[in-house]
Design a protein around this motif. Structure first.
Motif, PDB file in Angstrom:
ATOM      1  N   PHE A  19       0.773  -0.863  -0.061  1.00 51.36           N
ATOM      2  CA  PHE A  19      -0.044   0.561  -0.290  1.00 51.36           C
ATOM      3  C   PHE A  19       1.105   1.094   0.344  1.00 51.36           C
ATOM      4  CE2 PHE A  19      -3.338  -2.410  -0.284  1.00 51.36           C
ATOM      5  CZ  PHE A  19      -3.655  -3.407   1.126  1.00 51.36           C
ATOM      6  N   SER A  20       1.571   1.256   0.294  1.00 44.79           N
ATOM      7  CA  SER A  20       2.783   2.782   0.466  1.00 44.79           C
ATOM      8  C   SER A  20       3.297   2.636  -0.497  1.00 44.79           C
ATOM      9  CB  SER A  20       4.119   1.941   1.734  1.00 44.79           C
ATOM     10  OG  SER A  20       4.804   1.645   0.604  1.00 44.79           O
ATOM     11  N   SER A  21       3.786   3.429  -1.272  1.00 44.02           N
ATOM     12  CA  SER A  21       4.502   3.982  -1.781  1.00 44.02           C
ATOM     13  C   SER A  21       5.021   5.888  -1.732  1.00 44.02           C
ATOM     14  CB  SER A  21       3.271   5.122  -2.984  1.00 44.02           C
ATOM     15  OG  SER A  21       2.327   5.944  -3.206  1.00 44.02           O
ATOM     16  N   THR A  22       6.309   5.936  -2.909  1.00 43.14           N
ATOM     17  CA  THR A  22       7.296   7.075  -3.030  1.00 43.14           C
ATOM     18  C   THR A  22       7.516   7.821  -4.205  1.00 43.14           C
ATOM     19  OG1 THR A  22       8.722   5.900  -3.253  1.00 43.14           O
ATOM     20  CG2 THR A  22       8.242   5.803  -0.877  1.00 43.14           C
ATOM     21  N   ASN A  23       7.698   8.738  -4.066  1.00 43.76           N
ATOM     22  CA  ASN A  23       8.092   8.977  -5.733  1.00 43.76           C
ATOM     23  C   ASN A  23       8.645   8.793  -6.446  1.00 43.76           C
ATOM     24  OD1 ASN A  23       5.879  10.715  -4.955  1.00 43.76           O
ATOM     25  ND2 ASN A  23       7.182  12.350  -4.283  1.00 43.76           N
ATOM     26  N   THR A  24       9.794   7.968  -5.566  1.00 37.01           N
ATOM     27  CA  THR A  24      11.118   7.013  -7.107  1.00 37.01           C
ATOM     28  C   THR A  24      10.331   5.890  -7.390  1.00 37.01           C
ATOM     29  OG1 THR A  24      11.777   6.600  -4.749  1.00 37.01           O
ATOM     30  CG2 THR A  24      12.857   8.121  -4.927  1.00 37.01           C
ATOM     31  N   GLU A  25       9.318   5.403  -6.954  1.00 37.85           N
ATOM     32  CA  GLU A  25       9.081   4.250  -7.513  1.00 37.85           C
ATOM     33  C   GLU A  25       8.887   4.656  -8.977  1.00 37.85           C
ATOM     34  OE1 GLU A  25       6.317   2.710  -5.045  1.00 37.85           O
ATOM     35  OE2 GLU A  25       7.576   2.112  -3.338  1.00 37.85           O
ATOM     36  N   PRO A  26       8.381   3.204  -9.727  1.00 35.40           N
ATOM     37  CA  PRO A  26       8.095   3.439 -10.974  1.00 35.40           C
ATOM     38  C   PRO A  26       6.503   3.411 -10.928  1.00 35.40           C
ATOM     39  CG  PRO A  26       8.618   1.168 -11.067  1.00 35.40           C
ATOM     40  CD  PRO A  26       8.660   1.932  -9.761  1.00 35.40           C
ATOM     41  N   PRO A  27       5.333   4.001 -11.985  1.00 29.56           N
ATOM     42  CA  PRO A  27       4.717   3.698 -11.969  1.00 29.56           C
ATOM     43  C   PRO A  27       3.738   2.956 -11.831  1.00 29.56           C
ATOM     44  CG  PRO A  27       5.545   4.712 -14.175  1.00 29.56           C
ATOM     45  CD  PRO A  27       6.437   4.690 -13.150  1.00 29.56           C
ATOM     46  N   ALA A  28       2.667   2.852 -11.312  1.00 29.43           N
ATOM     47  CA  ALA A  28       1.296   1.705 -11.057  1.00 29.43           C
ATOM     48  C   ALA A  28       1.314   1.449 -12.487  1.00 29.43           C
ATOM     49  CB  ALA A  28       0.347   2.034 -10.371  1.00 29.43           C
ATOM     50  N   VAL A  29       0.857   1.878 -13.682  1.00 28.74           N
ATOM     51  CA  VAL A  29       0.859   1.458 -14.964  1.00 28.74           C
ATOM     52  C   VAL A  29       1.415   2.382 -15.774  1.00 28.74           C
ATOM     53  CG1 VAL A  29      -1.063   0.549 -16.513  1.00 28.74           C
ATOM     54  CG2 VAL A  29      -1.709   0.668 -14.201  1.00 28.74           C
ATOM     55  N   GLU A  30       2.216   0.863 -16.863  1.00 27.73           N
ATOM     56  CA  GLU A  30       2.657   1.991 -18.049  1.00 27.73           C
ATOM     57  C   GLU A  30       2.173   1.348 -19.379  1.00 27.73           C
ATOM     58  OE1 GLU A  30       6.678   3.333 -17.120  1.00 27.73           O
ATOM     59  OE2 GLU A  30       6.569   4.741 -18.886  1.00 27.73           O
ATOM     60  N   VAL A  31       2.308   1.762 -20.078  1.00 23.40           N
ATOM     61  CA  VAL A  31       1.864   1.027 -21.401  1.00 23.40           C
ATOM     62  C   VAL A  31       2.400   1.777 -22.432  1.00 23.40           C
ATOM     63  CG1 VAL A  31      -0.711  -0.188 -20.494  1.00 23.40           C
ATOM     64  CG2 VAL A  31      -0.235   2.043 -21.762  1.00 23.40           C
ATOM     65  N   VAL A  32       2.709   0.878 -23.169  1.00 22.08           N
ATOM     66  CA  VAL A  32       3.635   1.562 -24.928  1.00 22.08           C
ATOM     67  C   VAL A  32       3.464   0.750 -25.896  1.00 22.08           C
ATOM     68  CG1 VAL A  32       5.984   1.701 -25.168  1.00 22.08           C
ATOM     69  CG2 VAL A  32       5.333   1.287 -22.774  1.00 22.08           C
ATOM     70  N   GLY A  33       3.008   1.464 -26.751  1.00 24.76           N
ATOM     71  CA  GLY A  33       2.290   0.837 -28.061  1.00 24.76           C
ATOM     72  C   GLY A  33       1.003   0.462 -28.420  1.00 24.76           C
ATOM     73  N   LEU A  34       0.225  -0.717 -27.059  1.00 29.05           N
ATOM     74  CA  LEU A  34      -0.490  -1.339 -26.966  1.00 29.05           C
ATOM     75  C   LEU A  34      -1.467  -1.556 -27.709  1.00 29.05           C
ATOM     76  CD1 LEU A  34      -0.985  -3.871 -25.266  1.00 29.05           C
ATOM     77  CD2 LEU A  34      -2.678  -2.042 -23.802  1.00 29.05           C
ATOM     78  N   GLY A  35      -2.073  -2.174 -28.244  1.00 31.38           N
ATOM     79  CA  GLY A  35      -2.988  -2.544 -29.234  1.00 31.38           C
ATOM     80  C   GLY A  35      -3.297  -3.498 -29.529  1.00 31.38           C
ATOM     81  N   LYS A  36      -4.633  -3.665 -29.267  1.00 34.77           N
ATOM     82  CA  LYS A  36      -5.740  -5.251 -29.820  1.00 34.77           C
ATOM     83  C   LYS A  36      -6.230  -4.556 -31.044  1.00 34.77           C
ATOM     84  CE  LYS A  36      -7.459  -8.949 -28.451  1.00 34.77           C
ATOM     85  NZ  LYS A  36      -6.535  -9.841 -28.482  1.00 34.77           N
ATOM     86  N   ASN A  37      -6.436  -6.374 -31.486  1.00 35.26           N
ATOM     87  CA  ASN A  37      -7.697  -6.077 -33.120  1.00 35.26           C
ATOM     88  C   ASN A  37      -7.912  -7.245 -32.469  1.00 35.26           C
ATOM     89  OD1 ASN A  37      -5.340  -4.170 -33.618  1.00 35.26           O
ATOM     90  ND2 ASN A  37      -4.277  -5.745 -35.714  1.00 35.26           N
ATOM     91  N   TYR A  38      -8.925  -6.860 -33.260  1.00 33.73           N
ATOM     92  CA  TYR A  38      -9.838  -8.252 -32.964  1.00 33.73           C
ATOM     93  C   TYR A  38     -10.442  -8.618 -34.652  1.00 33.73           C
ATOM     94  CZ  TYR A  38     -11.050  -8.262 -28.683  1.00 33.73           C
ATOM     95  OH  TYR A  38     -11.239  -7.794 -26.810  1.00 33.73           O
ATOM     96  N   GLY A  39      -9.939  -9.063 -35.846  1.00 35.92           N
ATOM     97  CA  GLY A  39     -10.071  -9.322 -36.481  1.00 35.92           C
ATOM     98  C   GLY A  39      -9.343  -8.101 -37.737  1.00 35.92           C
ATOM     99  N   PRO A  40     -10.247  -7.632 -38.745  1.00 38.39           N
ATOM    100  CA  PRO A  40     -10.309  -6.394 -39.264  1.00 38.39           C
ATOM    101  C   PRO A  40      -9.830  -4.790 -37.712  1.00 38.39           C
ATOM    102  CG  PRO A  40     -12.078  -6.782 -39.865  1.00 38.39           C
ATOM    103  CD  PRO A  40     -11.894  -8.446 -38.697  1.00 38.39           C
ATOM    104  N   VAL A  41     -10.841  -5.209 -36.823  1.00 38.20           N
ATOM    105  CA  VAL A  41     -11.218  -3.784 -35.917  1.00 38.20           C
ATOM    106  C   VAL A  41     -10.626  -3.659 -35.286  1.00 38.20           C
ATOM    107  CG1 VAL A  41     -12.818  -3.213 -34.315  1.00 38.20           C
ATOM    108  CG2 VAL A  41     -14.226  -4.979 -36.645  1.00 38.20           C
ATOM    109  N   LYS A  42      -9.556  -2.830 -35.157  1.00 38.92           N
ATOM    110  CA  LYS A  42      -8.750  -2.216 -34.207  1.00 38.92           C
ATOM    111  C   LYS A  42      -9.467  -1.370 -32.756  1.00 38.92           C
ATOM    112  CE  LYS A  42      -4.824  -0.876 -36.139  1.00 38.92           C
ATOM    113  NZ  LYS A  42      -4.236   0.015 -38.004  1.00 38.92           N
TER     114      LYS A  42
END
Lengths: 296, 295, 371
Positions: free
Chosen positions: C5-28
């Motif tokens: 539960f603790s957190s300090t500012n030096t810690e990495p972000p909780a969530v970091e997504v990079v270039g995230l993609g998801k396709n369902y067939g032709p649908v992006k």
């Protein structure tokens, strides 16, 4: 779902298993169809393609007559079991005693053919005896032969057998229908029949037609109940049973089994294919614009 | 005049004949299903005559049943039927689970539809077809010998209790798939995601979540297979060995021997078995849950 | 236990997504999204349905596999891990309780899987149930609970696992408006109390405003904009955000003049001046937005004030909404504009249908949107 983190090979294994079981259930039937086209029938070392066995049965007057009776029964069952299934499904929607009603309608599924056939046989015989005695008491002969074993009794046996299937198929289709539409139609001034025929029926007709198909095939295949209740005639499956038990596995019985299998497969297979094609069409129409829920 | 109108309305109006038409199925089923089934109990205590029976009260038929080999045969066929149920569950239920859990929603019904095809081919033909497959010179034995897996044909799989169980499974397996799937349909797929989230293993999910939730369907499918294995005479007639019987066949033989009270006594015993099973199952699992998708 | 539960500012972000993609067939469904969520906050992914927000959440939770990109949770790449091996846990829309288990068994099930002892489980369950306000409900079955209570049980079932990130997929969608508001405040309170990262998906902007520390707007598979609720509401940067959040009046036109602290736009019927630091070239298509509560119907005196943009309009009708009253007017280019006032403010305010009036706003209140 192939999309999550389940091992893709396990997923493929699952599919393989499903298809394998379907194949396993069908394979013996396909094998006897294969045998039925062999000149030397089962067990021979040589396989020579022939349609002689089929020609032979179609030339057999008894068999052709039995096909005729099978057809009569199938038509009779279609004309009675499906309307009754439809009425029952409508009744189910409005009744307050749903559990009791559904129990009554579906119970015949749980009563095996021989038991049901025997009970009905004795039931009809008793009614026949009682009514004839009553006729004798009145001194008239009108009641002679009332509910004597014959077409009517065989038909009743088959209706009892097929109504649960017609009922459940129609009910499943009907469960997707919203009653507000009937109310809306009544609100527009339609009477009960118009609301049913013009609004509800078009939406449930798939279920009605599938149940027609199922009921026909069930009637076509039925042997045990009919054998007990039929009286003087034979249906196609009746002849096949007596062939198998008396003569054993002859080329002719393979061909008869082949006919029964192929008729069912073509009939039900085409229903399944039509359903699949229709389902795909509907799906395309309602395809979500984005973010399809992969599973729900 | 108004009385005439009232009569006309009660016959033709929406509250009249049309409405009564909806009672046709109930009346028909009551008359030609419920009545004969219930009356088996009455006829089973009738006196046997030479070619028929006459009203009376005697337990002769039951005595005849319980003191002859028939009772023993009945118990054996119950055991075979129970084995057929277990085998069908092991083979068929995972299919229902797989389809519900892993197959895209839109395709689920189509996969289940595949099992309609074998189910709708005459049971007679399917059972009969097992002979050329399982026989001494059958497809299975020649195939296995060709492959060198066995040197002698396996003969225990036809004209034997095993043959009967195989025939029952082949005949009734699709019902386990249907009933299992129907029960699984009432289970929201979120639940499986919750299990993935928590990290519930495959076996544990099956035991703690899937089986309890699908229990009504599994039970209904199981009872269907059990009762039909017990009552369909065709299977032991065609695939059983000499003397192979089940309840259905014993009833059939009694009818042929014109011993109607005996036939009815055995029918009554079978139907009571069925009623007790369904009652116990209903108390345990509430079988009405299966109907959720259609109500 | 206190550690995650603790957190300090030096810690990495909780969530970091990079270039995230998801396709369902032709649908992006999701198209190379980059997003960073700091530890310990309440983030809402807000957007229209079908925009990809639920897909993003399910990707974070590990329920679906990405087509492209990476997901880092607390600095660790989890892209290839199943849900249970991630520091996340999910609260679903509805119907996700185990229907055959009572409240206590539902909540304790995850701990049972972790092979905790019975006394530990009972203690944790008790503590979590009191946190979500369900003391004494231990033996109730799910079908005996209201929709709001069921969602509390779901919340408890997730929280008891003591994972670091809680994902909520439209958790309040099935609740009625009043209950939803109460649950919002409750969720916020719980988040502040335990301090773990909450990521909450919704299409309801009021819900988002009430609950969020930060909002990310998602539409068409892309992140449109992110910021605090105040930033998103008061100074939306993108035209989409202005149209989606709050009640903004959008006027489109071409830039005809740019100067040091603003620009002038030709709306076809009038030239509108706006103050902005954004770069826009002369001739480019832009839009300006004015929130309905900042636009006024001007009388003679008001119209003389400094820095007020005035335009002619036709009065249409008045819509009484309780606390506020909305006045609809039509601009000369046919665009309908909403003017909102506190109802009690001025009973005589407004006009008659078809009356020619002047509406206006302070120039610094108008937003400028170049895309």
């Amino acid at each position: 779902m192939q999309d999550g983190f389940m091992n893709i090979w396990l997923y493929r294994l699952g599919w393989t298993y499903v298809l394998f079981i379907v194949f396993l259930l069908l394979a013996p039937v396909l094998y006897i169809v294969y045998i039925s086209f062999n000149e030397y029938t089962f067990g021979a070392r040589i396989y020579e393609f022939t349609t002689d066995w089929y020609t032979l049965i179609l030339a057999d007057k008894i068999l052709v007559a039995s096909l005729k009776w099978t057809g009569f029964l199938a038509v009779g069952v279609m004309a009675t079991a499906v309307p009754m299934g439809l009425l029952a499904a409508k009744f189910y929607k409005s009744t307050r005693h749903k559990v009791a009603f559904v129990t009554l309608m579906l119970s015949p599924l749980f009563v095996p053919a021989d038991i049901m056939g025997s009970a009905l046989l004795i039931y009809f015989k008793n009614i026949n005896h009682a009514v004839e005695a009553f006729g004798a008491f009145l001194g008239v002969t009108w009641f002679h032969g009332f509910l004597q074993l014959g077409f009517t009794t065989a038909l009743i046996g088959q209706i009892i057998y097929t109504v649960p299937y017609a009922f459940i198929v129609i009910l499943i289709t009907m469960s997707r229908y919203r009653d507000q539409q009937t109310e809306a139609a009544r609100g527009c001034g339609a009477n009960a029949w118009q609301a049913f025929w013009q609004v509800e029926f078009p939406q449930i007709k798939v279920g009605v037609f599938s149940s027609l198909a199922f009921v026909t095939i069930l009637s076509f295949n039925e042997a045990t109940r009919t054998a007990l209740l039929k009286g003087g005639f034979d249906t196609f499956p009746n002849v096949l049973v007596s062939q198998m038990l008396n003569i054993g596995m002859s080329g002719e019985s393979y061909a008869m089994a082949g006919i029964m299998a192929v008729v069912s497969m073509v009939f039900i297979g085409s229903i399944i294919i039509i359903t699949l094609i229709r389902a795909r069409g509907i799906e395309r129409k309602f395809q979500p614009k984005a973010e399809p829920n992969p599973i729900n | 005049m108004s009385a005439l109108l009232a009569i006309r309305d009660s016959l033709m109006g929406e509250r009249g004949l049309q409405r009564w038409a909806f009672y046709i199925p109930v009346v028909f089923m009551a008359l030609f299903f419920a009545a004969p089934v219930a009356l088996t109990l009455v006829w089973s205590v009738f006196e046997r005559t030479m070619f028929w029976m006459e009203p009376g009260f005697t337990l002769a038929a039951y005595e005849n049943f319980f003191t002859s080999a028939r009772a023993e045969n009945y118990v054996y066929s119950m055991i075979h039927s129970a084995v057929a149920v277990v085998v069908s569950f092991v083979i068929g239920f995972p299919i229902a689970v797989f389809v519900r859990r892993r197959v895209v929603k839109a395709a689920q019904h189509r996969v289940i539809l595949l099992f309609i095809l074998p189910f709708m081919i005459s049971e007679l033909v399917r059972v009969f077809a097992m002979r050329p497959v399982l026989g001494r010179n059958g497809l299975l034995n020649t195939g296995l010998m060709e492959l060198g897996i066995i040197s002698e044909p396996i003969t225990i799989i036809l004209f034997s209790p095993i043959g009967v169980v195989i025939g029952d499974v082949i005949s009734f397996l699709p019902f386990m798939v249907f009933a299992g799937f129907l029960a699984m349909e009432a289970v929201q797929t979120y639940i499986f995601e919750v299990c993935d989230d928590i990290g519930v293993g495959r076996a544990r999910t099956f035991r703690d979540i899937i089986v309890p939730l699908a229990a009504p369907g599994i039970f209904a499918g199981g009872v269907f297979i059990f009762v039909n294995s017990l009552g369909v005479a065709l299977v032991p007639t065609i695939l059983g060995g000499p003397g192979a019987v089940n309840a259905g066949l014993i009833v059939n033989q009694a009818i042929v021997a014109l011993d109607f009270p005996l036939a009815m006594a055995i029918s009554a015993i079978m139907l009571l078995t069925l009623v007790v099973l369904l009652y116990v199952g209903h108390r345990l699992f509430d079988l009405t849950k299966i109907l959720q998708p259609i109500s | 236990m206190a550690e995650p539960f603790s957190s300090t500012n030096t810690e990495p972000p909780a969530v970091e997504v990079v270039g995230l993609g998801k396709n369902y067939g032709p649908v992006k469904a999701l198209d190379s999204v980059n997003l960073s969520i700091a530890q310990g906050g309440y983030t809402v992914l807000l957007g229209p349905s079908g925009g990809g927000k639920t897909t993003l959440l399910r990707l974070l939770g590990g329920f679906i596999r990405p087509t492209a990109g990476k997901i880092l949770l607390h600095g660790r790449d989890v892209s290839g891990l199943p849900p249970n091996q991630r520091p996340t846990t999910m609260v679903f829309q509805s119907y996700a309780l185990f229907p055959h288990m009572n409240v206590e068994k539902n909540v304790g099930y995850g701990l049972k899987i972790q092979k905790k002892t019975k006394t530990d489980i009972a203690a944790s369950v008790e503590r979590i149930l009191s946190l979500v306000g369900l003391e004494g409900y231990n033996k109730r079955m799910p079908h005996e609970l209201s929709g709001g209570q069921q969602q509390r049980v779901q919340l408890a079932r997730s929280l008891v696992l003591e994972r670091d990130i809680l994902l909520l997929d439209e958790p309040l969608a099935a609740l009625d408006a009043k209950l939803r508001k109460d649950m919002c405040i409750e969720l916020k309170r719980i988040q502040e109390k335990i301090g773990i990262t909450f990521v909450h998906v919704t299409h309801n902007q009021e819900e988002a405003m009430t609950i969020a520390d930060r909002i990310a707007i998602i539409a068409d598979g892309k992140i449109v904009e992110e910021g605090s609720p105040r930033e998103i509401y008061e100074r939306p940067q993108r035209k989409f955000t202005a149209a989606f959040v709050g009640e903004n009046n959008l006027i489109e036109g071409k830039v005809i003049n740019v100067n040091g602290d603003g620009l002038t736009m030709d709306a076809g019927f009038a030239e509108l001046a706006a103050i902005t630091k954004k770069q826009a070239s002369v001739g480019s298509e832009i839009a300006i937005s004015i929130r309905s509560e900042l636009i006024r119907i001007l009388d003679g005196n008001d119209g003389q004030a400094e820095g007020v943009q005035k335009i002619p309009a036709t009065y249409l009708e008045e819509v009484y909404l309780g606390l506020t009253t909305m006045h609809l007017v039509r601009l000369p280019n046919g665009v309908e504009v909403a003017v909102r006032r506190i109802s009690d403010d001025d009973a005589d305010f407004g006009g008659t249908a078809g009356q020619e009036i002047i509406v206006g706003w302070n120039r610094e209140d108008a937003g400028v949107h170049t895309d």
